[in-house]
Design a protein around this motif. Structure first.
Motif, short mmCIF file in Angstrom:
data_model
loop_
_atom_site.label_atom_id
_atom_site.label_comp_id
_atom_site.label_asym_id
_atom_site.label_seq_id
_atom_site.Cartn_x
_atom_site.Cartn_y
_atom_site.Cartn_z
N LYS A 130 -2.74 16.25 7.58
CA LYS A 130 -3.77 15.24 7.32
C LYS A 130 -3.16 14.01 6.67
N GLN A 131 -2.29 14.26 5.70
CA GLN A 131 -1.63 13.13 5.02
C GLN A 131 -0.76 12.33 5.99
N SER A 132 -0.09 13.04 6.91
CA SER A 132 0.74 12.37 7.90
C SER A 132 -0.10 11.49 8.82
N ARG A 133 -1.26 12.01 9.26
CA ARG A 133 -2.14 11.22 10.12
C ARG A 133 -2.62 9.97 9.39
N ALA A 134 -3.08 10.16 8.18
CA ALA A 134 -3.62 9.02 7.42
C ALA A 134 -2.53 7.99 7.13
N SER A 135 -1.34 8.46 6.77
CA SER A 135 -0.24 7.56 6.44
C SER A 135 0.18 6.74 7.67
N ALA A 136 0.28 7.41 8.82
CA ALA A 136 0.67 6.69 10.04
C ALA A 136 -0.36 5.64 10.41
N CYS A 137 -1.64 5.98 10.27
CA CYS A 137 -2.69 5.02 10.61
C CYS A 137 -2.73 3.85 9.63
N GLU A 138 -2.49 4.12 8.35
CA GLU A 138 -2.44 3.04 7.37
C GLU A 138 -1.31 2.07 7.70
N ASP A 139 -0.15 2.62 8.09
CA ASP A 139 1.00 1.78 8.44
C ASP A 139 0.68 0.92 9.66
N LEU A 140 0.04 1.50 10.67
CA LEU A 140 -0.28 0.74 11.87
C LEU A 140 -1.33 -0.33 11.59
N LEU A 141 -2.31 -0.01 10.76
CA LEU A 141 -3.33 -1.01 10.40
C LEU A 141 -2.69 -2.18 9.65
N GLN A 142 -1.72 -1.87 8.80
CA GLN A 142 -1.03 -2.93 8.07
C GLN A 142 -0.25 -3.83 9.03
N ARG A 143 0.37 -3.23 10.04
CA ARG A 143 1.11 -4.03 11.01
C ARG A 143 0.17 -4.96 11.78
N ALA A 323 -11.95 -2.70 30.41
CA ALA A 323 -11.96 -1.31 29.95
C ALA A 323 -10.70 -1.00 29.15
N TYR A 324 -9.56 -1.47 29.64
CA TYR A 324 -8.30 -1.24 28.93
C TYR A 324 -8.28 -2.01 27.62
N HIS A 325 -8.79 -3.22 27.66
CA HIS A 325 -8.87 -4.02 26.42
C HIS A 325 -9.76 -3.31 25.39
N GLY A 326 -10.88 -2.78 25.86
CA GLY A 326 -11.77 -2.05 24.96
C GLY A 326 -11.12 -0.81 24.37
N ALA A 327 -10.30 -0.12 25.18
CA ALA A 327 -9.60 1.07 24.69
C ALA A 327 -8.64 0.72 23.56
N TYR A 328 -7.97 -0.45 23.69
CA TYR A 328 -7.05 -0.88 22.64
C TYR A 328 -7.79 -1.30 21.37
N GLU A 329 -8.95 -1.93 21.54
CA GLU A 329 -9.77 -2.27 20.37
C GLU A 329 -10.25 -1.00 19.68
N SER A 330 -10.63 -0.02 20.48
CA SER A 330 -11.06 1.28 19.93
C SER A 330 -9.91 1.96 19.21
N TRP A 331 -8.69 1.77 19.71
CA TRP A 331 -7.51 2.35 19.08
C TRP A 331 -7.42 1.92 17.62
N LYS A 332 -7.61 0.64 17.38
CA LYS A 332 -7.54 0.12 16.00
C LYS A 332 -8.68 0.69 15.15
N SER A 333 -9.88 0.77 15.72
CA SER A 333 -11.00 1.30 14.94
C SER A 333 -10.80 2.79 14.64
N ARG A 334 -10.12 3.51 15.53
CA ARG A 334 -9.85 4.92 15.29
C ARG A 334 -8.82 5.10 14.17
N TRP A 335 -7.87 4.21 14.06
CA TRP A 335 -6.96 4.27 12.92
C TRP A 335 -7.75 4.14 11.62
N LYS A 336 -8.70 3.21 11.62
CA LYS A 336 -9.51 3.01 10.41
C LYS A 336 -10.35 4.25 10.12
N CYS A 338 -9.67 7.31 10.89
CA CYS A 338 -8.78 8.38 10.42
C CYS A 338 -8.44 8.19 8.94
N VAL A 339 -8.17 6.95 8.56
CA VAL A 339 -7.87 6.67 7.15
C VAL A 339 -9.09 6.97 6.29
#
Length: 351
Positions: A130-143, A323-336, A338-339
């Motif tokens: 769980k910590q690994s998932r949250a940490s990876a998502c925090e790093d990606l959101l920061q980027r 649809a692909y653009h929406g999937a990438y936007e969803s990707w960012k929201s999923r990181w959030k 997860c955190v």
């Protein structure tokens, strides 16, 4: 109730006249017809009166308190559910001595609660995972925060089996019927054993490269390395603007992380985006593309592997860029998400 009491008096009278249980049952049915007591009830009361019982009334019931929806009963149900939310209505009623219907009404109306089935998740995550998932998502959101265009040159992908026949889901096979219609029946049908493995890579603009794994070919490190070489060549042709500076995102299967593959990526200066273990909810191929492809193919017999491949290609081509653009936007929201969930799986694993 009055008719029941009348029949009990009649049974008592028949016992006094010396009639047997069978004779009494016949007389009761002859007189009361459709309102007659059941055979079991007639024989029960015949025996009771024969054994000397005088009263025709039911014995008072002991042991159960008031079954009304009092504040006290509501609080007692709340406390039981707080201790174990998986208890059934019957178990709660037996535990605190309240009628089942009253318990059900308290749960649904007073407490506004409903029974929810457990959601299947890929894995029971450990604390470290769980910590690994949250940490990876925090790093990606920061980027992304530091560089809003961070995902513009990221190509993601994966592989999945596509069956020659995959039955419709219950939702897909639902029908609009009138209230008088009987509920439709759906036979249990298994997926076809004939299947093809699709490998696909895409970005926020659409598919960059896809191919089908030849029959009997294992997706090992050597094979995947050749796939990446073909992907690199395709990027140079169809994504020239990022050809010299693109990043790869894929999961952590052994064929993706073996030394042959990592050495090739390092040698060609292809950076990778981290993907936490056991995280299909954070992989666009898993929550977006493959479900889209498989959903469009469900309920159709394609006959041959070549027909399956053609159907997949049509679906990939028919998906719009939005649809692909929406999937990438969803990707960012999923990181959030997860955190916010501290690394745990959040509610919607797939779109």
């Amino acid at each position: 109730m009055q008719r029941t009491i009348e029949q009990r008096y009649a049974i008592k009278f028949c016992v006094g006249l010396g009639h047997s249980g069978t004779e009494t049952l016949g007389l009761i049915r002859e007189v009361f017809k459709d309102e007659s007591m059941s055979q079991t009830a007639v024989f029960k009361w015949h025996k009771l009166f024969k054994d000397g019982r005088e009263s025709v009334d039911d014995e008072p019931r002991a042991g159960r308190p008031s079954t009304s929806r009092t504040d006290d009963n509501v609080q007692r149900v709340r406390e039981v559910l707080n201790s174990d939310s998986r208890l059934s209505v019957r178990m709660i009623a037996d535990r605190i001595g309240i009628d089942k219907m009253t318990v059900h009404t308290i749960i649904t109306e007073n407490l506004a609660m409903r029974k929810i089935c457990a959601k299947l998740v890929p894995k029971a995550l450990s604390y470290d995972q769980k910590q690994s998932r949250a940490s990876a998502c925090e790093d990606l959101l920061q980027r992304v925060e530091e560089d809003p265009d961070f995902l513009d040159n990221v190509i993601t992908g994966g592989e999945s089996w596509i069956s020659e026949y995959d039955p419709e889901t219950k939702r897909q096979s639902s029908e609009s019927l009138t209230a008088a219609s009987s509920r439709p029946k759906k036979a249990r049908i298994n997926k076809s054993r004939v299947k093809a493995m699709l490998i696909v890579f895409f970005d926020s603009k659409g598919v960059v490269h896809y191919e089908f794994v030849p029959e009997e070919q294992a997706v090992n490190g050597a094979f995947y390395l050749e796939v990446l070489k073909r992907l690199k060549g395709k990027v140079s042709r169809v994504r020239q603007s990022i050809a010299g500076n693109w990043k790869l995102h894929h999961d952590n299967t052994p064929s993706h992380t073996c030394s042959k593959v990592t050495d090739y990526l390092t040698k060609n200066a292809i950076a990778t985006i981290p993907q936490p273990l056991y995280s299909p909810d954070l992989a666009p191929a898993c929550y977006f593309l493959f479900p889209k492809v498989k959903s469009s193919l469900k309920g159709h017999h394609h006959g041959t592997l070549s027909a399956v491949e053609e159907a997949c290609m049509r679906t990939l081509k028919d998906l719009p860029e939005s649809a692909y653009h929406g999937a990438y936007e969803s990707w960012k929201s999923r990181w959030k998400k997860c955190v916010d969930a501290q690394g745990m799986y959040f509610d919607e694993l797939y779109l």
